[in-house]
Design a protein around this motif. Structure first.
Motif, PDB file in Angstrom:
ATOM      1  N   GLU A   1       4.447  -5.518 -14.524  1.00 22.36           N
ATOM      2  CA  GLU A   1       4.122  -4.172 -15.163  1.00 22.36           C
ATOM      3  C   GLU A   1       4.100  -3.392 -13.698  1.00 22.36           C
ATOM      4  OE1 GLU A   1       0.549  -2.311 -16.895  1.00 22.36           O
ATOM      5  OE2 GLU A   1       0.443  -4.052 -17.355  1.00 22.36           O
ATOM      6  N   LEU A   2       2.986  -3.927 -12.817  1.00 20.36           N
ATOM      7  CA  LEU A   2       3.053  -3.326 -11.174  1.00 20.36           C
ATOM      8  C   LEU A   2       4.145  -3.069 -10.557  1.00 20.36           C
ATOM      9  CD1 LEU A   2       0.719  -2.651  -9.160  1.00 20.36           C
ATOM     10  CD2 LEU A   2       0.831  -4.909  -8.496  1.00 20.36           C
ATOM     11  N   GLN A   3       4.740  -4.094 -10.206  1.00 28.83           N
ATOM     12  CA  GLN A   3       6.602  -3.622  -9.624  1.00 28.83           C
ATOM     13  C   GLN A   3       6.693  -2.582 -10.625  1.00 28.83           C
ATOM     14  OE1 GLN A   3       8.879  -6.763  -8.524  1.00 28.83           O
ATOM     15  NE2 GLN A   3      10.127  -6.688 -10.424  1.00 28.83           N
ATOM     16  N   GLN A   4       7.131  -2.791 -11.816  1.00 24.94           N
ATOM     17  CA  GLN A   4       7.932  -1.588 -12.445  1.00 24.94           C
ATOM     18  C   GLN A   4       7.490  -0.191 -11.814  1.00 24.94           C
ATOM     19  OE1 GLN A   4       7.408  -2.643 -16.286  1.00 24.94           O
ATOM     20  NE2 GLN A   4       9.109  -3.950 -16.414  1.00 24.94           N
ATOM     21  N   GLN A   5       5.734  -0.429 -11.738  1.00 23.21           N
ATOM     22  CA  GLN A   5       5.070   0.833 -10.802  1.00 23.21           C
ATOM     23  C   GLN A   5       5.464   0.773 -10.066  1.00 23.21           C
ATOM     24  OE1 GLN A   5       1.175   0.041 -11.908  1.00 23.21           O
ATOM     25  NE2 GLN A   5       0.877   0.437 -14.366  1.00 23.21           N
ATOM     26  N   ILE A   6       5.413   0.353  -9.445  1.00 22.49           N
ATOM     27  CA  ILE A   6       5.407   0.525  -8.013  1.00 22.49           C
ATOM     28  C   ILE A   6       7.462   1.346  -7.408  1.00 22.49           C
ATOM     29  CG2 ILE A   6       6.273  -0.646  -5.711  1.00 22.49           C
ATOM     30  CD1 ILE A   6       3.711  -2.506  -6.413  1.00 22.49           C
ATOM     31  N   PHE A   7       7.938   0.701  -8.045  1.00 27.45           N
ATOM     32  CA  PHE A   7       9.376   0.828  -7.940  1.00 27.45           C
ATOM     33  C   PHE A   7       9.483   2.368  -8.471  1.00 27.45           C
ATOM     34  CE2 PHE A   7      11.577  -3.745  -8.426  1.00 27.45           C
ATOM     35  CZ  PHE A   7      10.547  -3.839  -7.122  1.00 27.45           C
ATOM     36  N   ARG A   8       9.336   2.904  -9.520  1.00 32.02           N
ATOM     37  CA  ARG A   8       8.887   4.004 -10.015  1.00 32.02           C
ATOM     38  C   ARG A   8       8.278   5.032  -9.012  1.00 32.02           C
ATOM     39  NH1 ARG A   8       6.998   2.649 -14.429  1.00 32.02           N
ATOM     40  NH2 ARG A   8       5.290   3.595 -14.428  1.00 32.02           N
ATOM     41  N   LYS A   9       7.099   4.805  -8.733  1.00 31.93           N
ATOM     42  CA  LYS A   9       6.244   5.952  -7.858  1.00 31.93           C
ATOM     43  C   LYS A   9       6.829   5.598  -6.416  1.00 31.93           C
ATOM     44  CE  LYS A   9       3.018   5.980 -11.844  1.00 31.93           C
ATOM     45  NZ  LYS A   9       1.629   5.952 -12.227  1.00 31.93           N
ATOM     46  N   THR A  10       6.869   4.708  -5.982  1.00 30.52           N
ATOM     47  CA  THR A  10       6.922   4.702  -4.160  1.00 30.52           C
ATOM     48  C   THR A  10       8.760   4.967  -3.798  1.00 30.52           C
ATOM     49  OG1 THR A  10       5.115   2.758  -4.419  1.00 30.52           O
ATOM     50  CG2 THR A  10       6.167   3.026  -2.722  1.00 30.52           C
ATOM     51  N   LYS A  11       7.739   6.174  -2.517  1.00 29.94           N
ATOM     52  CA  LYS A  11       8.793   5.928  -1.791  1.00 29.94           C
ATOM     53  C   LYS A  11       9.266   5.516  -1.509  1.00 29.94           C
ATOM     54  CE  LYS A  11      10.829  10.242   0.763  1.00 29.94           C
ATOM     55  NZ  LYS A  11      10.575  11.402   1.802  1.00 29.94           N
ATOM     56  N   ASN A  12       8.814   4.482   0.115  1.00 31.07           N
ATOM     57  CA  ASN A  12       9.142   3.676   0.587  1.00 31.07           C
ATOM     58  C   ASN A  12       8.682   2.400   0.533  1.00 31.07           C
ATOM     59  OD1 ASN A  12      10.166   5.949   2.977  1.00 31.07           O
ATOM     60  ND2 ASN A  12       7.556   6.276   3.797  1.00 31.07           N
ATOM     61  N   ILE A  13      10.024   1.622   0.126  1.00 33.37           N
ATOM     62  CA  ILE A  13       9.424   0.402   0.268  1.00 33.37           C
ATOM     63  C   ILE A  13      10.444  -0.431   1.307  1.00 33.37           C
ATOM     64  CG2 ILE A  13       9.947  -1.505  -1.879  1.00 33.37           C
ATOM     65  CD1 ILE A  13      10.189   0.431  -4.015  1.00 33.37           C
ATOM     66  N   PHE A  14       9.288  -1.427   1.996  1.00 35.16           N
ATOM     67  CA  PHE A  14       9.274  -2.117   3.005  1.00 35.16           C
ATOM     68  C   PHE A  14      10.154  -3.459   2.761  1.00 35.16           C
ATOM     69  CE2 PHE A  14       7.419   0.940   5.067  1.00 35.16           C
ATOM     70  CZ  PHE A  14       8.284   1.861   5.850  1.00 35.16           C
ATOM     71  N   VAL A  15      10.622  -4.621   2.921  1.00 34.27           N
ATOM     72  CA  VAL A  15      11.014  -5.324   2.208  1.00 34.27           C
ATOM     73  C   VAL A  15      11.143  -6.541   4.010  1.00 34.27           C
ATOM     74  CG1 VAL A  15      11.793  -5.134  -0.106  1.00 34.27           C
ATOM     75  CG2 VAL A  15      13.395  -5.160   2.576  1.00 34.27           C
ATOM     76  N   ILE A  16      10.800  -7.742   3.860  1.00 39.50           N
ATOM     77  CA  ILE A  16      10.856  -8.460   4.752  1.00 39.50           C
ATOM     78  C   ILE A  16      12.670  -8.869   5.144  1.00 39.50           C
ATOM     79  CG2 ILE A  16      10.923 -10.624   3.691  1.00 39.50           C
ATOM     80  CD1 ILE A  16       9.091 -11.700   5.946  1.00 39.50           C
ATOM     81  N   SER A  17      13.470  -8.744   4.604  1.00 40.05           N
ATOM     82  CA  SER A  17      14.265  -9.490   4.892  1.00 40.05           C
ATOM     83  C   SER A  17      15.587  -8.737   3.885  1.00 40.05           C
ATOM     84  CB  SER A  17      14.544 -10.937   4.314  1.00 40.05           C
ATOM     85  OG  SER A  17      14.665 -11.247   3.359  1.00 40.05           O
ATOM     86  N   ASP A  18      17.130  -9.083   4.889  1.00 41.61           N
ATOM     87  CA  ASP A  18      17.872  -8.428   3.827  1.00 41.61           C
ATOM     88  C   ASP A  18      18.352  -9.234   2.427  1.00 41.61           C
ATOM     89  OD1 ASP A  18      18.399  -9.246   7.195  1.00 41.61           O
ATOM     90  OD2 ASP A  18      20.928  -8.405   6.804  1.00 41.61           O
ATOM     91  N   GLY A  19      17.649 -10.285   2.304  1.00 42.95           N
ATOM     92  CA  GLY A  19      17.889 -11.323   0.728  1.00 42.95           C
ATOM     93  C   GLY A  19      16.935 -10.998  -0.068  1.00 42.95           C
ATOM     94  N   LEU A  20      15.883  -9.925   0.705  1.00 50.00           N
ATOM     95  CA  LEU A  20      15.058  -9.424  -0.644  1.00 50.00           C
ATOM     96  C   LEU A  20      15.658  -7.918  -0.535  1.00 50.00           C
ATOM     97  CD1 LEU A  20      12.677 -10.685  -2.343  1.00 50.00           C
ATOM     98  CD2 LEU A  20      10.556  -9.384  -0.535  1.00 50.00           C
ATOM     99  N   ARG A  21      15.810  -7.690   0.387  1.00 49.09           N
ATOM    100  CA  ARG A  21      17.069  -6.159  -0.105  1.00 49.09           C
ATOM    101  C   ARG A  21      17.868  -6.058  -0.848  1.00 49.09           C
ATOM    102  NH1 ARG A  21      20.214  -3.637   4.776  1.00 49.09           N
ATOM    103  NH2 ARG A  21      21.746  -6.099   3.519  1.00 49.09           N
ATOM    104  N   ASP A  22      18.718  -7.016  -0.808  1.00 44.12           N
ATOM    105  CA  ASP A  22      19.767  -7.324  -1.587  1.00 44.12           C
ATOM    106  C   ASP A  22      19.518  -7.912  -3.112  1.00 44.12           C
ATOM    107  OD1 ASP A  22      20.767  -7.068   0.127  1.00 44.12           O
ATOM    108  OD2 ASP A  22      22.224  -9.176   0.504  1.00 44.12           O
ATOM    109  N   LEU A  23      18.105  -8.607  -3.184  1.00 44.16           N
ATOM    110  CA  LEU A  23      17.779  -8.320  -5.298  1.00 44.16           C
ATOM    111  C   LEU A  23      17.482  -7.329  -4.908  1.00 44.16           C
ATOM    112  CD1 LEU A  23      16.917 -10.971  -6.679  1.00 44.16           C
ATOM    113  CD2 LEU A  23      14.693 -10.801  -5.492  1.00 44.16           C
ATOM    114  N   PHE A  24      16.147  -6.151  -4.995  1.00 46.70           N
ATOM    115  CA  PHE A  24      15.766  -5.741  -5.368  1.00 46.70           C
ATOM    116  C   PHE A  24      17.353  -4.483  -4.923  1.00 46.70           C
ATOM    117  CE2 PHE A  24      11.071  -5.564  -3.340  1.00 46.70           C
ATOM    118  CZ  PHE A  24      10.802  -6.690  -3.655  1.00 46.70           C
TER     119      PHE A  24
END
Length: 323
Positions: free
Chosen positions: A89-112
């Motif tokens: 639920e929190l993840q869905q809210q973050i993806f919907r409302k957050t402009k800048n989402i940073f991730v640690i790696s290429d792998g996590l970027r590709d997953l998202f």
């Protein structure tokens, strides 16, 4: 920030209740800090669920722009836990409302991007520590692993331990994981194999004395951890591994980000078959001194992407553009 205690040494259900009770206290404390500091924006950091939720909720309540940094996948990381539904639920809210989402790696970027159609910015780990400049040949049959050992890697490390013994290596581990747990899992045979090294200079010196360095992640069918969490993990000690210039042996599926990084940067070898026989076969390749020199030098070269100036400049520019 108010400390949200994750383990109060109480029965599980009571412990979980008190975790949730603490959130309003944390929110009130954060609001007081914000009213005093008056920030133009907030950067929320995961892998701690309650702190992430608190900072995300408060920033939205106060109308302050919020950016998120994911060290791990949120929902996948809490899969099979009592927080699984809350995390989704929190993840869905973050993806919907957050402009800048940073991730640690290429792998996590590709997953998202592939799984959630969500864009993100890679903000790599920073490593500004000591770095070797050239490969040094070592033939002491010493192998080393550093890090926690639990549901993400104890099966793969057990195979690695057996293969190393078969090939005549002494396998040493720096970890806070309980010795008797490791003994039960057949990862170690003796306490002499365990040496926790908290001092950075001593740790780096120890790395430099190893013939090879080990990193491992379990296969999805042998772990309770979500397959997407396993496939995007990039162990934090990899930066020190790379900077030491020692050849790296990874034991994990070839479609994991860890394996792709090692293969793409030619800084180690990957054993991508969950068998001791395959591990032994790959280990024997590291008897080739020319190959080890190539892998070690490539490791040093690839460590440069984790230098702090690259990450700090990207963070500064991205947050500044949001003002």
């Amino acid at each position: 920030m108010y400390s949200i205690y994750s383990d109060l040494k109480l029965p599980v259900k009571i412990n979980q209740f008190f975790q949730k009770v603490q959130i309003p206290l944390a929110n009130n404390r954060l609001k007081k800090i914000i009213n005093h500091v008056k920030p133009s924006q907030i950067l929320s950091i995961y892998p701690e669920f309650f702190h992430l939720k608190s900072s995300f909720d408060v920033s939205n309540q106060l109308g302050i722009p919020n950016s998120i940094y994911f060290h791990d996948a949120l929902y996948e990381g809490l899969f099979n836990s009592y927080l699984e539904n809350s995390a989704l639920e929190l993840q869905q809210q973050i993806f919907r409302k957050t402009k800048n989402i940073f991730v640690i790696s290429d792998g996590l970027r590709d997953l998202f991007n592939e799984k959630y159609k969500t864009s993100s910015i890679i903000l790599r780990h920073i490593y500004n520590g000591a770095q070797n400049t050239s490969f040094e040949e070592i033939n002491n049959r010493q192998a080393f692993y550093c890090g926690s050992i639990y549901g993400i890697n104890f099966n793969s490390l057990r195979r690695a331990s057996q293969a190393l013994a078969n090939e005549g290596y002494d396998f040493n581990i720096s970890t806070i994981t309980n010795y008797y747990y490791l003994l039960r899992k057949n990862i170690v045979k003796s306490k002499k194999q365990i040496k926790f090294i908290p001092e950075v200079s001593e740790f780096l010196s120890h790395l430099n004395k190893q013939q090879i360095l080990i990193v491992a992640l379990d296969w999805p069918d042998e772990s309770t951890i979500h397959k997407d969490e396993l496939s995007t993990i990039f162990p934090t000690k990899m930066m020190e591994y790379l900077s030491s210039g020692r050849p790296i042996l990874a034991h994990c599926p070839e479609n994991y980000f860890l394996a792709k990084f090692i293969i793409n940067n030619s800084c180690g070898l990957v054993s991508s078959d969950p068998s001791i026989e395959n591990l032994s076969h790959v280990l024997r390749k590291l008897n080739n001194s020319s190959l080890c020199k190539e892998l070690g030098q490539n490791a040093i070269n690839s460590s440069s992407i984790f230098r702090g100036e690259n990450t700090s400049l990207l963070l500064y520019k991205t947050l500044n553009s949001s003002l």
